[in-house]
Design a protein around this motif. Structure first.
Motif, PDB file in Angstrom:
ATOM      1  N   UNK A 277       3.368   4.078  -2.358  1.00  0.00           N
ATOM      2  CA  UNK A 277       2.506   5.264  -2.300  1.00  0.00           C
ATOM      3  C   UNK A 277       3.036   6.286  -3.294  1.00  0.00           C
ATOM      4  N   UNK A 278       2.116   6.866  -4.061  1.00  0.00           N
ATOM      5  CA  UNK A 278       2.488   7.862  -5.072  1.00  0.00           C
ATOM      6  C   UNK A 278       1.653   9.117  -4.860  1.00  0.00           C
ATOM      7  N   UNK A 279       2.226  10.264  -5.152  1.00  0.00           N
ATOM      8  CA  UNK A 279       1.472  11.506  -4.968  1.00  0.00           C
ATOM      9  C   UNK A 279       0.900  12.027  -6.292  1.00  0.00           C
ATOM     10  N   UNK A 280       1.182  11.318  -7.402  1.00  0.00           N
ATOM     11  CA  UNK A 280       0.681  11.757  -8.711  1.00  0.00           C
ATOM     12  C   UNK A 280       0.788  10.585  -9.674  1.00  0.00           C
ATOM     13  N   UNK A 281      -0.116  10.550 -10.674  1.00  0.00           N
ATOM     14  CA  UNK A 281       0.021   9.556 -11.754  1.00  0.00           C
ATOM     15  C   UNK A 281       1.401   9.666 -12.383  1.00  0.00           C
ATOM     16  N   UNK A 282       1.891  10.906 -12.495  1.00  0.00           N
ATOM     17  CA  UNK A 282       3.134  11.156 -13.228  1.00  0.00           C
ATOM     18  C   UNK A 282       4.341  11.284 -12.310  1.00  0.00           C
ATOM     19  N   UNK A 283       4.152  10.912 -11.046  1.00  0.00           N
ATOM     20  CA  UNK A 283       5.274  10.968 -10.115  1.00  0.00           C
ATOM     21  C   UNK A 283       6.381  10.023 -10.573  1.00  0.00           C
ATOM     22  N   UNK A 284       7.628  10.426 -10.369  1.00  0.00           N
ATOM     23  CA  UNK A 284       8.733   9.519 -10.682  1.00  0.00           C
ATOM     24  C   UNK A 284       9.344   8.943  -9.398  1.00  0.00           C
ATOM     25  N   UNK A 285       8.748   9.259  -8.245  1.00  0.00           N
ATOM     26  CA  UNK A 285       9.186   8.670  -6.971  1.00  0.00           C
ATOM     27  C   UNK A 285       8.026   7.927  -6.336  1.00  0.00           C
ATOM     28  N   UNK A 286       8.380   6.957  -5.482  1.00  0.00           N
ATOM     29  CA  UNK A 286       7.364   6.207  -4.742  1.00  0.00           C
ATOM     30  C   UNK A 286       7.852   6.015  -3.314  1.00  0.00           C
ATOM     31  N   UNK A 287       6.913   5.816  -2.422  1.00  0.00           N
ATOM     32  CA  UNK A 287       7.217   5.617  -1.013  1.00  0.00           C
ATOM     33  C   UNK A 287       6.722   4.229  -0.625  1.00  0.00           C
ATOM     34  N   UNK A 288       7.599   3.440  -0.027  1.00  0.00           N
ATOM     35  CA  UNK A 288       7.356   2.011   0.137  1.00  0.00           C
ATOM     36  C   UNK A 288       6.568   1.694   1.419  1.00  0.00           C
ATOM     37  N   UNK A 289       5.253   1.596   1.279  1.00  0.00           N
ATOM     38  CA  UNK A 289       4.423   1.262   2.442  1.00  0.00           C
ATOM     39  C   UNK A 289       4.495  -0.234   2.753  1.00  0.00           C
ATOM     40  N   UNK A 290       4.726  -1.048   1.731  1.00  0.00           N
ATOM     41  CA  UNK A 290       4.749  -2.507   1.976  1.00  0.00           C
ATOM     42  C   UNK A 290       5.881  -2.882   2.932  1.00  0.00           C
ATOM     43  N   UNK A 291       6.991  -2.199   2.784  1.00  0.00           N
ATOM     44  CA  UNK A 291       8.120  -2.473   3.661  1.00  0.00           C
ATOM     45  C   UNK A 291       7.716  -2.255   5.129  1.00  0.00           C
ATOM     46  N   UNK A 292       6.961  -1.207   5.354  1.00  0.00           N
ATOM     47  CA  UNK A 292       6.515  -0.926   6.728  1.00  0.00           C
ATOM     48  C   UNK A 292       5.451  -1.943   7.147  1.00  0.00           C
ATOM     49  N   UNK A 293       4.511  -2.206   6.231  1.00  0.00           N
ATOM     50  CA  UNK A 293       3.404  -3.118   6.555  1.00  0.00           C
ATOM     51  C   UNK A 293       3.934  -4.522   6.876  1.00  0.00           C
ATOM     52  N   UNK A 294       4.966  -4.935   6.150  1.00  0.00           N
ATOM     53  CA  UNK A 294       5.469  -6.313   6.339  1.00  0.00           C
ATOM     54  C   UNK A 294       6.664  -6.387   7.273  1.00  0.00           C
ATOM     55  N   UNK A 295       7.220  -5.224   7.615  1.00  0.00           N
ATOM     56  CA  UNK A 295       8.444  -5.241   8.423  1.00  0.00           C
ATOM     57  C   UNK A 295       8.189  -4.909   9.878  1.00  0.00           C
ATOM     58  N   UNK A 296       6.949  -5.028  10.316  1.00  0.00           N
ATOM     59  CA  UNK A 296       6.660  -4.776  11.729  1.00  0.00           C
ATOM     60  C   UNK A 296       6.547  -3.291  12.058  1.00  0.00           C
ATOM     61  N   UNK A 297       6.415  -2.432  11.033  1.00  0.00           N
ATOM     62  CA  UNK A 297       6.292  -0.993  11.292  1.00  0.00           C
ATOM     63  C   UNK A 297       4.957  -0.648  11.950  1.00  0.00           C
ATOM     64  N   UNK A 298       4.945   0.502  12.594  1.00  0.00           N
ATOM     65  CA  UNK A 298       3.734   0.938  13.298  1.00  0.00           C
ATOM     66  C   UNK A 298       2.859   1.805  12.384  1.00  0.00           C
TER      67      UNK A 298
END
Ligand code: SAM
Ligand code: SF4
Length: 336
Positions: A277-298
């Motif tokens: 997940x990114x908050x901007x085209x030019x963001x230099x950070x990302x938030x890993x939703x796949x880890x939650x989606x595949x790791x049994x997260x709620x």
């Protein structure tokens, strides 16, 4: 901990409410536009790293409960992802989603437009930078303008609610395309939008001198077609400055991320093809939703991740400022 049971809007530190998500479905593409991808040797993500349609739909469902109302599918070239219409069906069925759109280079529309429309896709943006096959090849390093033009014609036949054309404007290359493209769009009743070239090319060759700015484009259009009258947009957050041809002929838009950034009203989040997940085209950070989606997260875990991402959004991208840093990903890897 804030959870999805907290249905308050996704507001960032600058009061911007996030209601729009751009979803990249692949980093692959059937052409190689120089402003986006390198010509050779591109390393694509392995298939298993990409989110499945079910994973994408789950994520979209969660952000839908947090106020996101508009989705746009993009890439890479979204139509190279097999069976894309099935994802459209899943997303069109989400109760919170009011607007479902797609951005494509158009080459595979002749085969897919009808299925996409039937699956619930309402709006489509087709990229068309030139009406000359030679310039098309110079830009995309591949053949195929005829396929794009056929794609536009087929899209018009299947009855999307809205079809727009997107043209990147490049100094020294596409000045001569402005009037022919505008004429093409006017004749077909399509809205054309010119987009300023941003520093997101895979080869990192972008220079500010390459940007053909919106004011220049407006001048060329007014010279050819007469005055352009600014019109208010129904969505204040939309990036295009829209104009009507005073002498008739519909509308034209200018998207000016470089010369007139629209960061102040940005309402967008992005999901990359591999679930960042990114908050901007030019963001230099990302938030890993796949880890939650595949790791049994709620769903609450996903909601918290998205709130963190929104909470960290910078006030502006800062292209042209001394402290501007290019992201380490190019356009095709983020999702345009
Ligand atoms: N492949 C599809 C297409 O070309 O329409 C969708 C993905 S593409 C990355 C989305 C949009 O981003 C296209 O309209 C494309 O022209 C635009 N784009 C790509 N690179 C860009 C850049 N460096 N600056 C501005 N727009 C760019
Ligand atoms: Fe492909 Fe679109 Fe990038 Fe061109 S802009 S290379 S069509 S993803």
């Amino acid at each position: 901990m804030r959870t999805i049971s907290d249905h308050s809007p996704l507001v960032d530190a600058f009061g911007r409410v996030h209601t729009s998500l751009r979803i990249s479905v692949t980093d692959r593409c059937n052409i190689r536009c120089f402003y986006c991808m390198p010509n050779e040797g591109v390393r694509f993500r392995p298939r298993e790293e990409l989110l499945s349609f079910e994973e994408i739909a789950r994520f979209a469902g969660v952000v839908g409960q947090m106020g996101v109302r508009r989705l746009r599918l993009t890439g890479g070239e979204p139509l190279v992802r097999a069976h894309l219409h099935r994802l459209v069906e899943l997303l069109a069925a989400l109760p919170a989603i009011e607007d479902l759109a797609l951005t494509t280079n158009g080459m595979l529309l002749p085969e897919q437009a009808a299925d996409l429309r039937a699956a619930g896709l309402e709006r489509i943006n087709i990229s068309l930078d030139t009406l000359s096959e030679a310039t098309f090849q110079e830009i995309s390093r591949r053949e195929g303008l005829d396929r794009v033009l056929k794609g536009i014609a087929v899209a018009q036949q299947v009855g999307f609610r809205q079809i727009r054309l997107n043209a990147i404007a490049i100094q020294g290359l596409t000045e001569g395309e402005i009037v022919p493209l505008a004429q093409f769009a006017r004749e077909r009743g399509l809205e054309l939008r010119f987009i300023e070239y941003m520093p997101l090319d895979g080869d990192e060759q972008w220079r500010s001198a390459d940007v053909l700015d919106g004011a220049t484009i407006r001048g060329v259009l007014e010279e050819a077609f007469g005055p352009l009258v600014p019109v208010a947009s129904p969505h204040p957050s939309q990036p295009a400055n829209e104009f009507e041809y005073a002498r008739g002929g519909g509308r034209v838009g200018l998207i000016q991320p470089v010369s007139n950034p629209f960061c102040e009203s940005c309402d967008r989040l992005r999901l990359t093809a591999e679930g960042q997940v990114r908050n901007c085209l030019f963001s230099t950070s990302e938030w890993d939703a796949r880890d939650i989606l595949r790791g049994g997260g709620t769903d609450d875990d996903l909601a918290e991740l998205v709130r963190d991402c929104v909470g960290a959004k910078a006030p502006a991208h800062g292209i042209g400022s001394a402290d501007f840093n290019r992201p380490d990903r190019a356009m095709f890897q983020i999702g345009g």
